[in-house]
Design a protein around this motif. Sequence first.
Motif, mmCIF file in Angstrom:
data_model
loop_
_atom_site.group_PDB
_atom_site.id
_atom_site.type_symbol
_atom_site.label_atom_id
_atom_site.label_comp_id
_atom_site.label_asym_id
_atom_site.label_seq_id
_atom_site.Cartn_x
_atom_site.Cartn_y
_atom_site.Cartn_z
ATOM 1 N N GLY A 42 21.457 47.900 27.275
ATOM 2 C CA GLY A 42 20.601 48.927 26.768
ATOM 3 C C GLY A 42 19.964 49.723 28.111
ATOM 4 O O GLY A 42 19.823 49.257 29.115
ATOM 5 N N ILE A 43 20.001 51.202 27.703
ATOM 6 C CA ILE A 43 19.860 52.299 28.800
ATOM 7 C C ILE A 43 18.719 53.307 28.274
ATOM 8 O O ILE A 43 18.835 53.388 26.771
ATOM 9 N N LYS A 44 18.412 54.045 28.784
ATOM 10 C CA LYS A 44 17.497 55.279 28.218
ATOM 11 C C LYS A 44 18.767 56.238 28.448
ATOM 12 O O LYS A 44 19.671 56.256 29.069
ATOM 13 N N TYR A 45 18.607 57.126 27.483
ATOM 14 C CA TYR A 45 19.660 58.313 26.818
ATOM 15 C C TYR A 45 19.075 59.597 27.565
ATOM 16 O O TYR A 45 19.793 60.532 27.661
ATOM 17 N N ILE A 81 32.020 48.182 28.083
ATOM 18 C CA ILE A 81 30.376 48.370 28.024
ATOM 19 C C ILE A 81 30.186 49.145 26.933
ATOM 20 O O ILE A 81 30.576 50.231 26.872
ATOM 21 N N GLU A 82 29.335 48.632 26.049
ATOM 22 C CA GLU A 82 28.842 49.381 24.833
ATOM 23 C C GLU A 82 27.516 49.684 25.181
ATOM 24 O O GLU A 82 26.495 48.970 25.184
ATOM 25 N N TRP A 83 27.225 50.894 25.421
ATOM 26 C CA TRP A 83 25.829 51.655 25.589
ATOM 27 C C TRP A 83 25.143 51.623 24.659
ATOM 28 O O TRP A 83 25.585 52.479 23.751
ATOM 29 N N LYS A 84 23.744 51.071 24.619
ATOM 30 C CA LYS A 84 22.997 51.528 23.268
ATOM 31 C C LYS A 84 21.579 51.944 23.994
ATOM 32 O O LYS A 84 21.073 51.440 24.874
ATOM 33 N N GLN A 85 21.084 52.865 23.297
ATOM 34 C CA GLN A 85 20.064 53.705 23.507
ATOM 35 C C GLN A 85 18.732 52.619 23.306
ATOM 36 O O GLN A 85 18.539 52.213 22.352
#
Length: 276
Positions: A42-45, A81-85
């Motif tokens: 999880g990251i910020k977009y 890596i699967e980035w998720k907002q």
Amino acid sequence: MKLRTAGTAAAAALVLSLAATACGKGGGDEGSADGGKKIAIGIKYDQPGLGLKKPDGSFSGFDVDVATYVAGQLGYKADDIEWKQTPSAERENMIANGDVRFVVASYSITDERKQKVDFAGPYLLAHQDLLVRADDRSITKAADLNSKKLCSVTGSTSAQNIRRDLAPKADLQQNGGYSECLTGLENKAVDALTTDDSILAGYAAQKEHRGKFRLVGLKLSDENYGIGLKKGDTALKDKIDAALKKMVSDGSWQKAVTANFGPAHYKNEPAPALAD
């Protein structure tokens, strides 16, 4: 015999299929980059310099670099890596539900949050600060804001700090996003924008903003950014802490700081010591 052999093979295939499905839930299993496994992070977009999804679909920022390095130490390649907002209000829920393996999203470590999730790190010490126009030297301390127009994001801790303690007489405007505050700052509708200095530096470092703004350099609060993970997952926490130590020792941490915040002349703190 042929029918029994075929049935046994089919049963074995079904077991393997179910096992593969079970392993795929919850963002992957750290330490295995082979076999096409993925890890959800999880990251910020929408935070330049920290976590930003660019128009071409790629991601950039210090949090992204930290997360990528940590994932690498856990055995995952960048393509795994699967980035998720992960909006601020959803960080704890996404961790608890297994939507992400861990969260790297300007996530300040607080006692309240530690009741719900565990933290590795911290990996960055930020401070609440002010962003002003580059040629404005009228604000040198928090009390100067009492005669100024100030902008922050609705409901933010930074806005509460100003209203409650730092400059209660400031003309505080709260908007839905930082971009609105930046527009007001550039157009002289407000005199300053306040939030964490790392976030401010990320905006000031954008090409379209370079040279227009500067950070005042006030340390109005301490914000230790940690990597959030499911409560009780001690094994993963220890592995992430080890990865962060290596990132600092091999120079990758400072390289990421310079690359993401350098254009804003951000005077970052040294890498913080890891919490117990």
